[in-house]
Design an enzyme around this catalytic site. Structure first.
Site, mmCIF file in Angstrom:
data_model
loop_
_atom_site.group_PDB
_atom_site.id
_atom_site.type_symbol
_atom_site.label_atom_id
_atom_site.label_comp_id
_atom_site.label_asym_id
_atom_site.label_seq_id
_atom_site.Cartn_x
_atom_site.Cartn_y
_atom_site.Cartn_z
ATOM 1 N N ASP A 251 3.320 3.264 8.744
ATOM 2 C CA ASP A 251 3.630 2.418 7.588
ATOM 3 C C ASP A 251 2.320 1.813 7.065
ATOM 4 O OD1 ASP A 251 6.254 0.001 6.978
ATOM 5 O OD2 ASP A 251 4.346 0.202 5.941
ATOM 6 N N ASP B 58 5.424 4.627 1.375
ATOM 7 C CA ASP B 58 4.326 4.288 2.297
ATOM 8 C C ASP B 58 4.718 4.381 3.776
ATOM 9 O OD1 ASP B 58 5.790 1.869 2.741
ATOM 10 O OD2 ASP B 58 3.909 0.808 3.080
ATOM 11 N N GLU B 59 5.805 5.065 4.054
ATOM 12 C CA GLU B 59 6.368 4.984 5.400
ATOM 13 C C GLU B 59 6.996 6.320 5.806
ATOM 14 O OE1 GLU B 59 9.915 2.195 7.115
ATOM 15 O OE2 GLU B 59 9.233 1.920 5.079
HETATM 16 N N1 DCP Z 1 7.966 -2.795 -2.370
HETATM 17 C C1 DCP Z 1 8.563 -3.310 -3.525
HETATM 18 N N2 DCP Z 1 9.585 -4.212 -3.427
HETATM 19 C C2 DCP Z 1 10.017 -4.635 -2.214
HETATM 20 C C3 DCP Z 1 9.444 -4.126 -1.037
HETATM 21 C C4 DCP Z 1 8.412 -3.208 -1.157
HETATM 22 O O1 DCP Z 1 8.162 -2.916 -4.627
HETATM 23 N N3 DCP Z 1 11.009 -5.539 -2.137
HETATM 24 C C5 DCP Z 1 6.842 -1.859 -2.493
HETATM 25 C C6 DCP Z 1 5.530 -2.575 -2.448
HETATM 26 C C7 DCP Z 1 4.970 -2.302 -1.089
HETATM 27 C C8 DCP Z 1 5.563 -0.951 -0.749
HETATM 28 O O2 DCP Z 1 6.823 -0.916 -1.423
HETATM 29 O O3 DCP Z 1 3.556 -2.266 -1.081
HETATM 30 C C9 DCP Z 1 5.753 -0.734 0.736
HETATM 31 O O4 DCP Z 1 6.650 -1.687 1.278
HETATM 32 P P1 DCP Z 1 6.458 -2.319 2.707
HETATM 33 O O5 DCP Z 1 7.719 -3.001 3.043
HETATM 34 O O6 DCP Z 1 5.929 -1.293 3.648
HETATM 35 O O7 DCP Z 1 5.377 -3.456 2.487
HETATM 36 P P2 DCP Z 1 3.807 -3.377 2.413
HETATM 37 O O8 DCP Z 1 3.296 -2.007 2.688
HETATM 38 O O9 DCP Z 1 3.349 -3.954 1.118
HETATM 39 O O10 DCP Z 1 3.354 -4.374 3.542
HETATM 40 P P3 DCP Z 1 3.421 -4.170 5.140
HETATM 41 O O11 DCP Z 1 1.991 -4.242 5.579
HETATM 42 O O12 DCP Z 1 4.232 -5.303 5.635
HETATM 43 O O13 DCP Z 1 4.043 -2.833 5.388
HETATM 44 MG MG MG Z 2 4.008 -0.901 4.327
#
Ligand code: DCP
Ligand code: MG
Length: 370
Positions: A20, A115-116
């Site tokens: 992730d 991203d996962e």
């Molecule tokens: N995303 C979004 N709305 C949300 C959750 C996520 O648009 N409610 C988008 C933005 C994030 C991406 O999806 O960058 C990936 O979600 P993640 O939950 O993996 O969060 P992040 O990668 O940003 O942070 P982390 O380091 O906690 O994984």
């Molecule tokens: Mg993420």
């Protein structure tokens, strides 16, 4: 744990990585504009309107900002944060790059979002010697090629691999070995269990279920009475059992075609003729990709831009245009097409059965070196 019979070995365990990206959108913004490095960055909609936070950098998380919070509230929490509108095409391009890297590490990848992903690395295709080493190399490679960090979890099932990837974020790797799983699961808060959201968490708390240990102690029967089928799963997870395979084909949810018509049409015969050409295109795609799916979906859009979809499922997977067209008049009749004109027509096949890859996931002995 297993019924041991002298001549029977316990089933071999799988090796699964969950990877992730860290603060995905925000990290890309910081990478592409070095001025933003080390600063609280929020990616999201308009804070003056009803925008929400898509994500934020780890610097911004210290102020209590998180995904899905209103952008206005986020700015109040951290007025000096830099606010950026999402650049979705850029994020999608980076995502493709990351999945291309994953492909080098496993033949069986299940993307969960941009991203996962889960990777089944039971088969050590790069001969790296262990799942841990594979995960390390994967994180290094992602960083080298994209300039971004990811975190990963390694374990013998999907649930544990996913929980593990969150433990040392950002840029962290966590391995949960089979022998460590029982103690880990006992301490794990119920909220971390797959399928437990806010509501279920509340219900669990009201029954004095706070950790995996409590779930285990309650037993399967009682959990089933309280939570139905999900209760059975919670119990299995607490016992370290999760047989869900890494579904390599999840990325491709459907294969379809649609066309916006030059002029709105009202004649259903003409609609069917257009759908037939779309069905032939879809058939060609399905054949090329060696796919067939259980569900056929028709999509129409009316001149007022409202759209409708109608689906039908079949016990045998479909791939032939002829078979799709046989059902098309019935699907079309379930829309308002004809009474109303349409401006777009589309059809898709989805619900692909598991691929051979998924079924044949290698079961090798579970050995973590290091
Ligand atoms: N995303 C979004 N709305 C949300 C959750 C996520 O648009 N409610 C988008 C933005 C994030 C991406 O999806 O960058 C990936 O979600 P993640 O939950 O993996 O969060 P992040 O990668 O940003 O942070 P982390 O380091 O906690 O994984
Ligand atoms: Mg993420």
């Amino acid at each position: 744990m297993y019924h041991k019979n002298k001549n029977e070995n316990p089933p071999a365990l799988r090796k699964i990585i969950h990877v992730d990206m860290d603060a995905f959108y925000a990290a890309i913004e910081q990478r592409d504009n070095p001025v933003l490095k080390g600063r609280p960055v929020i990616v999201g909609g308009n804070p003056k309107g009803r925008g929400v936070v898509a994500t934020c950098s780890y610097e911004a998380r210290k102020f209590g900002i998180h995904s899905a919070m209103s952008a206005a509230q986020a700015i109040r929490k951290c007025p000096h944060a830099v606010f950026i509108r999402p650049r979705k095409e850029v994020y999608a391009a980076v995502s493709r790059q990351i999945f291309a890297i994953c492909q080098k590490f496993s033949n069986c990848i299940e993307p969960l979002s941009l991203d996962e992903a889960f990777l089944d690395v039971s088969e050590d295709i790069l001969n790296l010697g262990s799942a841990t080493r594979t995960a390390e190399k994967l994180l290094e490679t992602i960083h080298k090629h994209t300039g971004l960090t990811a975190s990963a979890g390694v374990s013998f099932n999907k649930f544990l691999a996913k929980v593990a990837s969150d433990i040392r974020k950002p840029a962290g790797l966590t391995v949960i070995r089979p022998e460590d799983a029982p103690a880990f699961l006992e301490k794990l808060p119920v909220r971390k269990f797959f399928g437990v959201g806010k509501t279920t968490e509340k219900k669990m708390h009201s029954h004095n279920l706070f950790t995996g240990e409590d779930i285990k102690a309650m037993g399967e029967e009682k959990l089933k009475n309280l939570f139905g089928k999900a209760g059975k799963e919670f119990y299995a997870f607490a016992m370290g059992r999760d047989d869900r395979p890494v579904m390599a084909q999840r990325s491709r949810k459907s294969i379809g075609r649609e066309v916006t018509l030059e002029r709105d049409i009202r004649d259903t015969g003409a609609m069917l003729a257009i759908l037939k050409t779309l069905a032939e295109d879809v058939e060609a795609s399905l054949v090329r990709k060696k796919h067939a799916g259980h569900t056929l979906t028709l999509k129409v859009k009316y001149p007022d831009f409202r759209s409708a979809t109608r689906s039908m499922s079949f016990p045998c997977p479909l791939w032939r245009a002829e078979d799709m067209m046989e059902k098309m008049p019935e699907l079309l009749a379930r829309t308002e097409a004809g009474e109303k004109a349409v401006r777009l027509l589309g059809l898709a096949i989805s619900q692909f059965p598991d691929t051979e890859q998924t079924k044949g996931q290698m079961l090798l002995p579970f050995v973590f070196h290091k």
